[in-house]
Each structure stands twice: as structure tokens, then as C-alpha cells.
Design a protein around this motif. Sequence first.
Motif, PDB file in Angstrom:
ATOM      1  N   VAL A 141       0.834  -1.203   0.000  1.00 14.74           N
ATOM      2  CA  VAL A 141       0.000   0.000   0.000  1.00 14.74           C
ATOM      3  C   VAL A 141       0.870   1.256   0.000  1.00 14.74           C
ATOM      4  O   VAL A 141       0.679   2.172  -0.816  1.00 14.74           O
ATOM      5  N   MET A 142       1.865   1.303   0.893  1.00 18.09           N
ATOM      6  CA  MET A 142       2.733   2.482   0.983  1.00 18.09           C
ATOM      7  C   MET A 142       3.570   2.651  -0.280  1.00 18.09           C
ATOM      8  O   MET A 142       3.763   3.768  -0.763  1.00 18.09           O
ATOM      9  N   GLY A 143       4.075   1.542  -0.831  1.00 10.98           N
ATOM     10  CA  GLY A 143       4.879   1.629  -2.048  1.00 10.98           C
ATOM     11  C   GLY A 143       4.089   2.165  -3.216  1.00 10.98           C
ATOM     12  O   GLY A 143       4.599   2.965  -4.022  1.00 10.98           O
ATOM     13  N   THR A 144       2.825   1.751  -3.336  1.00 12.88           N
ATOM     14  CA  THR A 144       1.970   2.264  -4.418  1.00 12.88           C
ATOM     15  C   THR A 144       1.757   3.763  -4.270  1.00 12.88           C
ATOM     16  O   THR A 144       1.864   4.523  -5.246  1.00 12.88           O
ATOM     17  N   ILE A 145       1.475   4.208  -3.055  1.00 12.29           N
ATOM     18  CA  ILE A 145       1.260   5.643  -2.812  1.00 12.29           C
ATOM     19  C   ILE A 145       2.532   6.441  -3.086  1.00 12.29           C
ATOM     20  O   ILE A 145       2.497   7.511  -3.712  1.00 12.29           O
ATOM     21  N   ILE A 146       3.679   5.917  -2.654  1.00 15.37           N
ATOM     22  CA  ILE A 146       4.955   6.610  -2.868  1.00 15.37           C
ATOM     23  C   ILE A 146       5.274   6.721  -4.349  1.00 15.37           C
ATOM     24  O   ILE A 146       5.722   7.776  -4.828  1.00 15.37           O
ATOM     25  N   SER A 147       5.038   5.658  -5.112  1.00 22.33           N
ATOM     26  CA  SER A 147       5.321   5.684  -6.553  1.00 22.33           C
ATOM     27  C   SER A 147       4.472   6.725  -7.264  1.00 22.33           C
ATOM     28  O   SER A 147       4.967   7.478  -8.114  1.00 22.33           O
ATOM     29  N   ILE A 148       3.190   6.777  -6.921  1.00 24.37           N
ATOM     30  CA  ILE A 148       2.312   7.764  -7.547  1.00 24.37           C
ATOM     31  C   ILE A 148       2.734   9.182  -7.154  1.00 24.37           C
ATOM     32  O   ILE A 148       2.734  10.102  -7.984  1.00 24.37           O
ATOM     33  N   ALA A 149       3.134   9.360  -5.890  1.00 23.71           N
ATOM     34  CA  ALA A 149       3.599  10.677  -5.443  1.00 23.71           C
ATOM     35  C   ALA A 149       4.847  11.098  -6.214  1.00 23.71           C
ATOM     36  O   ALA A 149       4.976  12.256  -6.642  1.00 23.71           O
ATOM     37  N   GLY A 150       5.773  10.163  -6.423  1.00 19.70           N
ATOM     38  CA  GLY A 150       6.973  10.475  -7.196  1.00 19.70           C
ATOM     39  C   GLY A 150       6.653  10.853  -8.622  1.00 19.70           C
ATOM     40  O   GLY A 150       7.279  11.757  -9.202  1.00 19.70           O
ATOM     41  N   ALA A 151       5.655  10.191  -9.208  1.00 17.62           N
ATOM     42  CA  ALA A 151       5.260  10.524 -10.582  1.00 17.62           C
ATOM     43  C   ALA A 151       4.694  11.935 -10.660  1.00 17.62           C
ATOM     44  O   ALA A 151       4.971  12.684 -11.615  1.00 17.62           O
ATOM     45  N   PHE A 152       3.927  12.328  -9.654  1.00 22.91           N
ATOM     46  CA  PHE A 152       3.390  13.692  -9.648  1.00 22.91           C
ATOM     47  C   PHE A 152       4.501  14.724  -9.430  1.00 22.91           C
ATOM     48  O   PHE A 152       4.417  15.840  -9.950  1.00 22.91           O
ATOM     49  N   VAL A 153       5.533  14.365  -8.677  1.00 27.26           N
ATOM     50  CA  VAL A 153       6.676  15.271  -8.515  1.00 27.26           C
ATOM     51  C   VAL A 153       7.339  15.519  -9.869  1.00 27.26           C
ATOM     52  O   VAL A 153       7.653  16.664 -10.234  1.00 27.26           O
ATOM     53  N   VAL A 154       7.557  14.450 -10.634  1.00 33.19           N
ATOM     54  CA  VAL A 154       8.171  14.588 -11.954  1.00 33.19           C
ATOM     55  C   VAL A 154       7.303  15.453 -12.857  1.00 33.19           C
ATOM     56  O   VAL A 154       7.796  16.285 -13.621  1.00 33.19           O
ATOM     57  N   THR A 155       5.994  15.250 -12.781  1.00 34.49           N
ATOM     58  CA  THR A 155       5.076  15.944 -13.680  1.00 34.49           C
ATOM     59  C   THR A 155       4.897  17.412 -13.316  1.00 34.49           C
ATOM     60  O   THR A 155       4.865  18.280 -14.186  1.00 34.49           O
ATOM     61  N   LEU A 156       4.801  17.708 -12.003  1.00 40.52           N
ATOM     62  CA  LEU A 156       4.424  19.058 -11.577  1.00 40.52           C
ATOM     63  C   LEU A 156       5.603  19.934 -11.171  1.00 40.52           C
ATOM     64  O   LEU A 156       5.486  21.164 -11.196  1.00 40.52           O
TER      65      LEU A 156
END
Length: 374
Positions: A141-156
Motif C-alpha cells: 500500500v505504501m509503495g503504491t502511494i509513494i510511486s504515484i507521489a513520485g510521478a506527480f513530482v516529476v510531472t508538476l
Amino acid sequence: MAGSGTYLMEAALPFPAMISMECINVGLNTLFKAATASGMSHHVFVVYSYSLAALLLLPSPFISRRSRRLPPLSFSVLSKIALLGLIGSSSQIMGYTGINYSSPTLASAISNLVPAFTFILAVIFRMEKVVLKRHSSQAKVMGTIISIAGAFVVTLYKGPRIILSSAPTALSLHHPLPSSHSNWVIGSLLLTAEYILVPLWYIVQTRIMKEYPDEATVIFFYNLTVAFIAAIVGVVLETDPSAWILKQHTALASVLCSGLFGSCLNNTVHTWALRLKGPVFVAMFKPLSIVVAIVMGVLFLGDSLYLGSVVGASIISIGFYTVMWGKAKEERGAGEEKEEGHTHNLNGNKESHEDQRVPLLGSYNTHRHSADNV
């Protein structure tokens, strides 16, 4: 030797195979963007690439039936493949239309929605177990949330430039071909719709693999179905007959590469990994596509490297490996429980047989006779 070979196929090989497929996907999306920029219709592209893949896989049903003992292709399996084709054709048409309106980088960024949606669907369909008291479930659960957060960092978050671009290019991943703001919004919506359908594709494909565990045959019928549906859509929407003629070398190269490495190889490898590891494992490689896009952009397209890309890629990597750790721990725990249960059953069966052979209230002679027989 057989045990080590099986371990290599089921445990070690899916990891580099999925990373390779993500690299291929980013390259194919970039080549597709170049082809559509030169005038190729994305409807024509989907029809040709999937038709080529179906042609390449045409011998697979006959070879598989001869080399392996497989169950017959029942109506249930064929109907599920038809549903898979409908989902796949819809997602492909939306995805390639979205890339045509926006860029491959945006496609890689939005693809990070896939792990979250897949995880939710896998839990709903009982393909993944979530016990929040267990460390493996917490890690997933935490790994999925962290990965999505990292993707938003790259995007935004762009941040300061770290590595300057070597040369300007027309197809830089971070500087896509010009398009209006309205087209960019349409592209974003279409790509979002595509990556909502992709997790559903994973779930249905996993179910099919349980009924008919032959990747090449299933992908052959899947590609045939997608090509048929896309052809109907293309004939209706593509009114210009000349659009069906591939005039540019880039368009021909894009169709050939996508048919061979995308619709054929990529779909087969994804199906194989789904059968071995399940939908969540496959979906977790999607956040890596934006990391691959950044690396390929810097190395091959002369893009600049920014701090936000490095930070986001690092966060994605942490989340990715956290999920992989949770999956590995869960598989080890399942294996130990299975082994303990097997031992318990053996002991239970032994005791039950002993109880049958040695009555509790039997005479001394009967007990002795039964003991001698043991």
C-alpha cells in the motif's frame, strides 16, 4: 537443475523482462508521435500494427496444441478474449489519439494512475490480499502511494536544470511538438481514460490465463479482435481513402516496430508476467516508464535534465522497490504457510490412519496385531 530453471523463469526473469517492455513502450510512443506528425492517421496505425501482430502469431495456436496439452478453447474463454479485445481496442484508440494531441511524456506521466487502479481492482476481485496488520500488505500500500507521489513530482515540479541539452530536437520528450491548450486537455482526458481501462485489461487477462494458460494463442486472438474492431472504427471515422496508404518511411517504421515489438512481443510478455505474478506486479512497472522517458530523452534526444526529474525518479524507485519487497515477503509467507499446511495434513492423515488401525477400546491382541501390521 530443473528447480533452478523454474526459479529463473518464475522469480528472476519477469523483473528484467518488464523493465525492457517499459523501455520499448516509451520508444514506440515516441516513434508513433513522429509518424503522426508526418501525417499518419492513428486509426490506420492501430489497424495495421495489430493486423501485423496477428499475422506474426498466426502459427501459435497450431504449435501450442501440438507441443502442449491445453484445454479446448471454450465459449467462455473466447467470450472473455472478445471482451479483452473490446477493452484493448478502446484503450489503444484513446491512448494513441491522446498522444497525437499531447506527447509521449504526458502519456508516461498519466500511466502512473495504473498501479492505484489495478491495486483497487485486484483487491475487489480477490486477486490481492490486504491484511493491514502484515508488513507485506503495508509495504504494498505504501509503495503504491509513494510511486504515484513520485510521478506527480516529476510531472508538476521542474526545478533547476542539472544537465544542459546537447542539441535541440523536434521530438524531445520534455519539449513536445507544439499543440494548442485545448488539444492538450483533450489529450489528457483521453490518456486518463486509457489508463483507467488498462487495469481492467490486466484483471480480465489474468482470469483468462487461469482458464487457458497459453500466452501466444490468447494474444493471437486478442490482436485479431482488436484489429477487427479498430478496422470498423477506422472505416467510419477515416473518410479519406489515401490515409490508408503509408507514404512516409517514419509511418512504415512505426507500424512495423509497433506490430513486432508492441502488439506482438509486449502483449505476450505482459500476459506471461500476469500469469506468473499477477496484475499488481505488472502494474507497478508503469511508474518506471516516466523514468525511462527521462533517461531516453537525455541520452538520445538531447533533452535537459532537471532536479524535479531526479527527485521524482528517486521517489518512484523507492516506492517501486517497497512494493516489490512486500510482494516477495508475501510470496515467501504464502510458501511457508503452504509447506506447513502440507506437513500438517500429512501428520493428520497419518494420525487418522493410525486411529483407524488401532481402535481405542480394542483388545490387547487386536492392538498388538494392528501394531505388527504397521
